[in-house]
Write a protein that holds these residues in place. Structure first.
Motif, mmCIF file in Angstrom:
data_model
loop_
_atom_site.group_PDB
_atom_site.id
_atom_site.type_symbol
_atom_site.label_atom_id
_atom_site.label_comp_id
_atom_site.label_asym_id
_atom_site.label_seq_id
_atom_site.Cartn_x
_atom_site.Cartn_y
_atom_site.Cartn_z
ATOM 1 N N THR A 1 0.830 -1.209 0.000
ATOM 2 C CA THR A 1 0.000 0.000 0.000
ATOM 3 C C THR A 1 0.861 1.255 0.000
ATOM 4 N N ILE A 2 1.913 1.260 0.838
ATOM 5 C CA ILE A 2 2.820 2.417 0.905
ATOM 6 C C ILE A 2 3.504 2.635 -0.435
ATOM 7 N N VAL A 3 4.010 1.552 -1.029
ATOM 8 C CA VAL A 3 4.685 1.655 -2.326
ATOM 9 C C VAL A 3 3.721 2.172 -3.387
ATOM 10 N N ALA A 4 2.500 1.668 -3.366
ATOM 11 C CA ALA A 4 1.508 2.082 -4.362
ATOM 12 C C ALA A 4 1.217 3.583 -4.271
ATOM 13 N N PHE A 5 1.159 4.117 -3.058
ATOM 14 C CA PHE A 5 0.839 5.526 -2.879
ATOM 15 C C PHE A 5 2.029 6.437 -3.193
ATOM 16 N N PHE A 6 3.203 6.069 -2.690
ATOM 17 C CA PHE A 6 4.345 6.968 -2.831
ATOM 18 C C PHE A 6 5.086 6.801 -4.152
ATOM 19 N N LEU A 7 4.907 5.659 -4.810
ATOM 20 C CA LEU A 7 5.582 5.430 -6.083
ATOM 21 C C LEU A 7 4.601 5.415 -7.245
ATOM 22 N N GLU A 8 3.506 6.140 -7.077
ATOM 23 C CA GLU A 8 2.522 6.338 -8.138
ATOM 24 C C GLU A 8 3.205 6.916 -9.373
ATOM 25 N N ASN A 9 2.902 6.343 -10.552
ATOM 26 C CA ASN A 9 3.563 6.830 -11.769
ATOM 27 C C ASN A 9 2.592 7.389 -12.799
ATOM 28 N N GLN A 10 1.329 7.544 -12.396
ATOM 29 C CA GLN A 10 0.338 8.052 -13.338
ATOM 30 C C GLN A 10 -0.179 9.431 -12.931
ATOM 31 N N SER A 11 -0.802 9.506 -11.776
ATOM 32 C CA SER A 11 -1.408 10.756 -11.337
ATOM 33 C C SER A 11 -0.339 11.790 -10.999
ATOM 34 N N THR A 12 -0.506 13.004 -11.504
ATOM 35 C CA THR A 12 0.422 14.088 -11.188
ATOM 36 C C THR A 12 -0.068 14.910 -9.995
ATOM 37 N N ASP A 13 -1.200 14.490 -9.424
ATOM 38 C CA ASP A 13 -1.796 15.233 -8.312
ATOM 39 C C ASP A 13 -1.884 14.343 -7.078
ATOM 40 N N SER A 14 -0.760 13.711 -6.754
ATOM 41 C CA SER A 14 -0.721 12.790 -5.626
ATOM 42 C C SER A 14 -0.532 13.557 -4.320
ATOM 43 N N TYR A 15 -1.453 13.379 -3.391
ATOM 44 C CA TYR A 15 -1.377 14.077 -2.107
ATOM 45 C C TYR A 15 -0.153 13.622 -1.318
ATOM 46 N N THR A 16 0.125 12.310 -1.334
ATOM 47 C CA THR A 16 1.274 11.797 -0.581
ATOM 48 C C THR A 16 2.587 12.368 -1.124
ATOM 49 N N THR A 17 2.699 12.430 -2.451
ATOM 50 C CA THR A 17 3.908 12.982 -3.062
ATOM 51 C C THR A 17 4.081 14.448 -2.710
ATOM 52 N N LYS A 18 2.995 15.221 -2.813
ATOM 53 C CA LYS A 18 3.063 16.650 -2.499
ATOM 54 C C LYS A 18 3.448 16.873 -1.041
ATOM 55 N N SER A 19 2.905 16.040 -0.163
ATOM 56 C CA SER A 19 3.192 16.191 1.267
ATOM 57 C C SER A 19 4.667 15.941 1.552
ATOM 58 N N LEU A 20 5.206 14.874 0.964
ATOM 59 C CA LEU A 20 6.605 14.539 1.187
ATOM 60 C C LEU A 20 7.530 15.608 0.610
ATOM 61 N N LEU A 21 7.217 16.089 -0.592
ATOM 62 C CA LEU A 21 8.024 17.142 -1.212
ATOM 63 C C LEU A 21 7.972 18.433 -0.399
ATOM 64 N N VAL B 1 6.070 9.540 -10.029
ATOM 65 C CA VAL B 1 5.774 10.967 -10.019
ATOM 66 C C VAL B 1 6.639 11.670 -8.975
ATOM 67 N N LEU B 2 6.906 10.980 -7.868
ATOM 68 C CA LEU B 2 7.756 11.536 -6.825
ATOM 69 C C LEU B 2 9.129 11.906 -7.382
ATOM 70 N N GLU B 3 9.739 10.978 -8.123
ATOM 71 C CA GLU B 3 11.067 11.254 -8.694
ATOM 72 C C GLU B 3 11.015 12.376 -9.719
ATOM 73 N N GLN B 4 9.979 12.373 -10.548
ATOM 74 C CA GLN B 4 9.846 13.439 -11.547
ATOM 75 C C GLN B 4 9.748 14.800 -10.868
ATOM 76 N N ASN B 5 8.996 14.865 -9.773
ATOM 77 C CA ASN B 5 8.824 16.136 -9.072
ATOM 78 C C ASN B 5 10.076 16.550 -8.314
ATOM 79 N N ILE B 6 10.874 15.583 -7.890
ATOM 80 C CA ILE B 6 12.132 15.915 -7.212
ATOM 81 C C ILE B 6 13.056 16.656 -8.177
ATOM 82 N N PHE B 7 13.068 16.235 -9.444
ATOM 83 C CA PHE B 7 13.879 16.946 -10.436
ATOM 84 C C PHE B 7 13.437 18.400 -10.554
ATOM 85 N N THR B 8 12.146 18.646 -10.477
ATOM 86 C CA THR B 8 11.655 20.026 -10.575
ATOM 87 C C THR B 8 12.048 20.842 -9.345
ATOM 88 N N LYS B 9 12.365 20.162 -8.246
ATOM 89 C CA LYS B 9 12.773 20.839 -7.010
ATOM 90 C C LYS B 9 14.295 20.863 -6.856
#
Length: 272
Positions: A2-22, A72-80
């Motif tokens: 479940t954790i991997v599915a949420f934090f390593l999402e590769n489709q949605s660009t509007d992931s709440y978990t990803t935004k929170s971690l970033l 998506v997390l990794e893609q967004n890290i590049f933007t940061k």
């Protein structure tokens, strides 16, 4: 799962978990949040951010291990990336977790549309990054684990597909002209000058002359870094100017006495 599915999402660009971690990773770049966090929570605030970096590094390692698509997390890290470099420059406590994250960014596998760090950093921030890394390598750092990880980062960068940033680290300059190789544009490296004072290779070779100042595990990573530059960039070699460097290494190897791993304290191996 479940954790991997949420934090390593590769489709949605509007992931709440990803935004929170970033948001946690970059909270120090927001003065009002950083001030409130330090004034109110102090040590707990710093521990939260350090733990967030460790968790992010773990997620990226897990993604590669499980051979999942880039998240998506990794893609967004590049933007940061630009914000992370500024954070590295201004926050001593976060240097190691940030450089560990950059190690992963330059070594992770990618499918299509490989992201180039230099493009996300921009020329000015990329040069600032080189300058602070060079300064750290030339300073008497007491944090040998950070020093080791900087060597690992530079070595990984020189082996990576991040050609633009790698050439900047080798020359101190942005190389804008490119040559076509295997259908891709790459910087033209014919005239690379790694003897320049701005070249990080020159700093690495100078550091190798101070072999007795480093624990073995740090010096081994320094040599790895230099050897990677030799293997990746023919221009790194200059036998005429490297005689002192070579003599120092030969003297070190001649004095080497093999030890059993059980005789070496874990802290001397960089494990703790």
């Amino acid at each position: 799962e479940t954790i991997v599915a949420f934090f390593l999402e590769n489709q949605s660009t509007d992931s709440y978990t990803t935004k929170s971690l970033l948001s946690i990773l970059t909270t120090y770049t927001e003065p009002e949040y950083a001030s409130y966090g330090n004034d109110t929570f102090e040590q707990e605030y710093n521990e939260l951010i350090e733990s967030a970096f460790k968790l992010t590094n773990l997620f990226i390692s897990v993604r590669v291990l499980l051979k999942l698509p880039p998240s998506v997390l990794e893609q967004n890290i590049f933007t940061k990336a630009s914000a992370l470099v500024k954070l590295y420059i201004n926050n001593q406590l976060l240097k190691k977790p940030i450089i560990d994250l950059f190690i992963r960014l330059v070594t992770i596998s990618w499918n299509d549309n490989y992201p180039f760090l230099l493009s996300y950093l921009g020329e000015d921030v990329a040069k600032d990054f080189l300058n602070i890394i060079s300064r750290d390598l030339q300073s008497p750092l007491n944090d040998f684990k950070l020093l080791r990880d900087i060597y690992i980062f530079v070595g990984s960068l020189l082996q990576s597909k991040q050609d633009g940033l790698a050439v900047l680290f080798l020359t101190g300059n942005i190389v804008s002209n490119a040559v076509v190789s295997d259908g891709k544009e790459k910087p033209d490296t014919k005239n690379i000058d790694v003897t320049s004072d701005k070249s990080i290779i020159k700093i690495l070779k100078e550091n190798a002359l101070n072999v007795d100042k480093y624990p073995e595990y740090v010096f081994c990573n320094l040599l790895d870094c230099i050897s990677f530059s030799f293997n990746s960039w023919l221009h790194s070699k200059n036998l005429k100017n490297d005689l002192k460097f070579i003599d120092t290494l030969l003297d070190k190897f001649n004095k080497f006495t093999p030890q059993s791993s059980t005789d070496i304290p874990p802290e001397d191996m960089g494990y703790v």
